[in-house]
Design an enzyme around this catalytic site. Structure first.
Site, short mmCIF file in Angstrom:
data_model
loop_
_atom_site.label_atom_id
_atom_site.label_comp_id
_atom_site.label_asym_id
_atom_site.label_seq_id
_atom_site.Cartn_x
_atom_site.Cartn_y
_atom_site.Cartn_z
N LYS A 13 -2.16 -12.77 70.91
CA LYS A 13 -1.40 -11.89 70.00
C LYS A 13 -2.18 -11.67 68.71
O LYS A 13 -2.32 -10.56 68.23
CB LYS A 13 -0.05 -12.53 69.67
CG LYS A 13 0.98 -12.49 70.79
CD LYS A 13 1.77 -11.20 70.88
CE LYS A 13 1.33 -10.24 71.93
NZ LYS A 13 1.08 -10.65 73.26
N GLU B 61 -1.11 -17.67 74.35
CA GLU B 61 -0.43 -16.41 74.01
C GLU B 61 -0.53 -16.13 72.51
O GLU B 61 -0.78 -15.00 72.09
CB GLU B 61 1.03 -16.48 74.47
CG GLU B 61 1.95 -15.40 73.95
CD GLU B 61 1.56 -13.97 74.34
OE1 GLU B 61 0.59 -13.81 75.11
OE2 GLU B 61 2.20 -13.04 73.84
N ARG C 263 -0.57 4.72 76.75
CA ARG C 263 -1.54 4.45 77.82
C ARG C 263 -2.98 4.61 77.34
O ARG C 263 -3.92 4.28 78.06
CB ARG C 263 -1.29 5.37 79.01
CG ARG C 263 0.07 5.23 79.64
CD ARG C 263 0.26 6.26 80.75
NE ARG C 263 -0.60 5.97 81.86
CZ ARG C 263 -0.24 5.24 82.90
NH1 ARG C 263 0.96 4.71 82.95
NH2 ARG C 263 -1.07 5.00 83.89
N CYS D 53 -5.46 5.98 81.05
CA CYS D 53 -5.22 7.24 80.35
C CYS D 53 -3.88 7.76 80.81
O CYS D 53 -3.29 7.28 81.77
CB CYS D 53 -6.31 8.24 80.72
SG CYS D 53 -7.95 7.59 80.45
N GLU E 241 -5.55 -9.62 69.26
CA GLU E 241 -5.48 -8.23 69.75
C GLU E 241 -4.89 -7.28 68.71
O GLU E 241 -5.10 -6.07 68.81
CB GLU E 241 -4.71 -8.14 71.06
CG GLU E 241 -3.22 -8.38 70.98
CD GLU E 241 -2.53 -8.13 72.33
OE1 GLU E 241 -2.96 -7.26 73.11
OE2 GLU E 241 -1.56 -8.83 72.61
N HIS F 272 -12.94 -32.62 73.03
CA HIS F 272 -14.01 -32.32 74.01
C HIS F 272 -14.82 -31.11 73.58
O HIS F 272 -15.45 -30.45 74.42
CB HIS F 272 -13.38 -32.09 75.39
CG HIS F 272 -12.65 -33.30 75.89
ND1 HIS F 272 -13.28 -34.40 76.43
CD2 HIS F 272 -11.34 -33.61 75.87
CE1 HIS F 272 -12.38 -35.31 76.75
NE2 HIS F 272 -11.19 -34.87 76.42
N LYS G 199 -1.86 0.21 76.66
CA LYS G 199 -0.71 -0.57 77.08
C LYS G 199 -0.77 -0.94 78.56
O LYS G 199 -0.30 -1.98 78.96
CB LYS G 199 0.57 0.22 76.81
CG LYS G 199 1.85 -0.54 77.13
CD LYS G 199 2.04 -1.74 76.21
CE LYS G 199 3.30 -2.50 76.54
NZ LYS G 199 3.38 -3.78 75.82
N TRP H 31 -8.14 6.75 77.15
CA TRP H 31 -8.70 5.44 76.79
C TRP H 31 -10.08 5.43 77.43
O TRP H 31 -10.20 5.40 78.66
CB TRP H 31 -7.84 4.30 77.35
CG TRP H 31 -8.34 2.95 76.90
CD1 TRP H 31 -8.04 2.30 75.74
CD2 TRP H 31 -9.29 2.13 77.59
NE1 TRP H 31 -8.72 1.12 75.68
CE2 TRP H 31 -9.50 0.98 76.79
CE3 TRP H 31 -9.97 2.22 78.79
CZ2 TRP H 31 -10.36 -0.05 77.16
CZ3 TRP H 31 -10.84 1.20 79.16
CH2 TRP H 31 -11.03 0.09 78.35
N ASN I 70 -7.29 10.01 85.44
CA ASN I 70 -7.10 8.63 85.03
C ASN I 70 -7.73 7.77 86.12
O ASN I 70 -7.41 7.93 87.29
CB ASN I 70 -5.60 8.30 84.90
CG ASN I 70 -5.38 6.83 84.58
OD1 ASN I 70 -6.27 6.18 84.04
ND2 ASN I 70 -4.23 6.31 84.94
N GLY I 71 -8.64 6.89 85.75
CA GLY I 71 -9.30 6.04 86.74
C GLY I 71 -10.80 5.99 86.46
O GLY I 71 -11.25 6.38 85.39
#
Ligand code: AGP
Length: 606
Positions: free
Chosen positions: A483, A479, A27, A2, A486, A502, A601, A74, A98-99
């Protein structure tokens, strides 16, 4: 994850609080709120969803007061609703946090038994009522907070204001970043310097366990043992210009297009352009006796670390272990003498990565970090900081920070190789020359996005997408899958191409596009045979290569042409197509490209 902000101002603060929250939206952005002290009373406005909803709420019902706190959330505990939005408050105390308070349930039960009434599902509200309880008992806000903090378990960055105390704000930090800003007869508090940039560039970063008592004329700081301590103020580099999108539709598009420039800046930081060789900072360890490099990071930064492993092992001939920080922090691996521990983080605030850094420091490793925020917690706790000069990255999906991380890692691999005598001066010059051509190649690649717009239409119908890569291209497959999922919310998986038989080949049918990252390097023939195995089962293939489409020997859904370049630099170049595939698919899907659902972020909680 947050963002918190506080202002002890000389004029009404609600507008400035919202402006600061806008700079912190990256954030977390599922709800927001502010609280102020006005005529001795606490007032509050909150709203679910984007910051513009809070602005609307405040316009309809203004909030006055020269002292205030704000929060953009968040959600960790409790759905992203108005009731769960911060600030939380009692009649006497208001808090932004925040936490994660890990013992909030026990605190909640104990405080309820003492008559405190809770109206949210959050862990933070337990902090409000605990401080209120101590305030009621002791009559002094500072004493109340000092008594409450040791009762909290978990991580927090707190901003606290009190009814009847217009010239007081208390801050406390344990495990989440917090900065104080020094103004003219005003004081500021923020999760990072970016939030405070419009108000001041004189910043004091609180250290782990610090508590700060802010009044307009200054701050008193106490360390984890409760002793008064001096923390030096630094000049923040954060720009007061709110980063904007320029003529791009999204921050992510802007940041993809900034890559030629910011990769150039990062390469120039590590390479002596005139000499054509790396000019790397002293790592402060005997590289000839270097026993192992341990790399730990999260998400995209972890994939950069995987690429780094291939480069360092190949050119410096030293063993590299790479692991996601959330696993390594609890695996607590044995670490050798003369080991280098390298942490990669765009934000420099990722909780898991910071936790592993602290473990490796305890284990006597030399600590280096590749970060994009020089003043971040990870940077401040490192022995050597290797900066990426990507500039602020606002889009939640990391793009330019990733390729700048690769630029730093490639330079590190060559520096280690030279120091250990495992590469010749000629080879170093050849590889450096290849690196210096990367910005030009990428500029060429981002100039034409039409193939991606068409491909997006096809991919948008997919149930699942598989990304394949072999060797150093395998992390690019990972990656690319990250991308896509998300920002477009389409399920995607990255796989080592050699693993196809496999298991994953069972997924293949005409509904599962397979995106193959396959430069014509020494392994491409093997990857081509994987492509044909996919084609033989009706799979739709997107080939990303510097070769000709018909090299695949089968029909392709699309072929993304990458310029011919030195194979050493392929990871930087092949990052661009996977970024653009994800971006255009997300745009076609109509998702929130810069602020995808459920994400933030900077993951400052574990
Ligand atoms: C990447 O697109 C994601 N946003 C995420 O995986 C990110 O890379 C990860 O959270 C690590 O963040 P950091 O680099 O700030 O530590």
């Amino acid at each position: 994850m947050c963002g918190i902000v506080g202002i002890l101002g000389t004029h009404p603060v609600s507008g400035d609080l919202v402006d600061a929250l806008r700079r912190l939206e990256y954030r977390g952005y599922d709800s927001a709120g502010i609280a102020t002290v006005e005529n001795g009373h606490l007032g509050r406005r909150r709203a679910e969803g984007k910051l513009r909803n809070l602005e609307q709420r405040i316009a309809e019902d203004p909030l006055k007061g020269l002292t205030g706190i704000g929060h953009t959330r968040w959600a960790t505990h409790g759905k992203p609703t108005e009731t769960n939005a911060h600030p939380h408050m009692s009649e006497r105390v208001s808090v932004v946090h925040n936490g994660i308070i890990e013992n909030f349930r026990a605190l909640r039960e104990d405080l309820k038994a003492k008559g405190h009434v809770f109206d949210s599902d959050t862990d933070t509200e337990a902090v409000v009522h605990l401080i209120t309880e101590e305030f009621n008992r002791r009559g002094d806000p500072v004493a109340a907070v000092k008594a409450a903090l040791p009762q909290l378990e978990g991580a927090f960055a707190l901003g606290i204001i009190f009814a009847g105390h217009d010239d007081l704000m208390i801050a406390a930090r344990r495990g989440s970043p917090l900065a104080i800003g020094h103004g003219e007869d005003a004081m500021y508090l923020g999760s990072d310097a970016i939030a405070l940039a419009p108000f001041t560039s004189e910043i004091t970063y609180l250290e782990e366990g610090d508590m700060a008592v802010l009044r307009r004329l200054g701050a008193e700081i106490f360390d984890a043992a409760g002793q008064p301590v001096k923390r030096t103020a630094v000049k923040s580099q954060a720009s007061s210009l709110l980063v904007d999108k320029g003529n791009h539709r999204h921050f992510m598009a802007k940041e993809i297009h900034e890559q030629p420039e910011v990769i150039s800046h990062t390469l120039a930081h590590y390479i002596d352009m005139a000499e054509g060789k790396v000019n790397f900072p002293d790592l402060g360890i005997d590289l000839s006796a270097l026993s192992r490099v341990t790399i730990s990071a999260c998400g995209t930064a972890y994939y950069a670390g995987l690429v780094g492993k291939y480069w360092i092992e190949r050119y410096a001939r030293v063993a590299v272990e790479v692991d996601v920080a959330s696993e390594m922090r609890y695996r607590e691996p044995p670490l050798p003498e003369n080991g280098l521990a390298l942490f990669i983080s765009q934000s420099g605030e990722t909780a898991d990565t910071l936790a592993v850094l602290r473990y490796c420091k305890e284990q006597g490793q030399r600590i280096a970090s590749i970060v994009n925020v020089r003043t971040s917690s990870i940077a401040r706790e490192s022995d050597v900081v290797l900066q990426t000069l990507a500039g602020p990255e606002i889009g939640v999906a990391s793009t330019k920070a990733f390729t700048c991380q690769l630029a730093a890692l490639a330079s590190l691999a060559l520096a280690l190789g030279r120091a250990r005598g495992t590469i010749s001066a000629e080879l170093e010059q050849e590889l450096v020359k290849g690196l210096l051509e990367v910005p030009r190649h990428i500029a060429e690649m981002v100039a034409d996005e039409r193939p991606y717009e068409k491909l997006a239409h096809d991919l948008s119908k997919a149930r699942d997408v598989l990304y394949l890569g072999r060797g150093i291209n395998f992390p690019l497959a990972l990656e690319g899958a990250l991308k896509l999922k998300e920002i477009s919310y389409i399920h995607a998986e990255g796989y080592a191409a050699g693993e196809l038989k496999h298991g994953p080949i069972a997924l293949i049918d005409e509904n599962v596009p397979v995106i193959v990252v396959a430069p014509e390097d020494g392994l491409s023939e093997k990857t081509v045979s994987n492509v044909q195995e996919v084609a033989a089962r009706g799979g739709q293939i997107v080939l990303i290569s510097n070769g000709k489409p018909d090299a695949a020997g089968c029909e392709l859904l699309a072929h993304i042409k990458v310029p011919d370049a030195h194979a050493f630099t392929n990871p930087l170049l092949y990052a661009i197509p996977v970024q653009l595939i994800a971006y255009h698919t997300a745009v076609f899907m109509g998702t929130d490209v810069d602020q995808p659902r459920n994400l933030a972020k900077s993951v400052t909680v574990e």
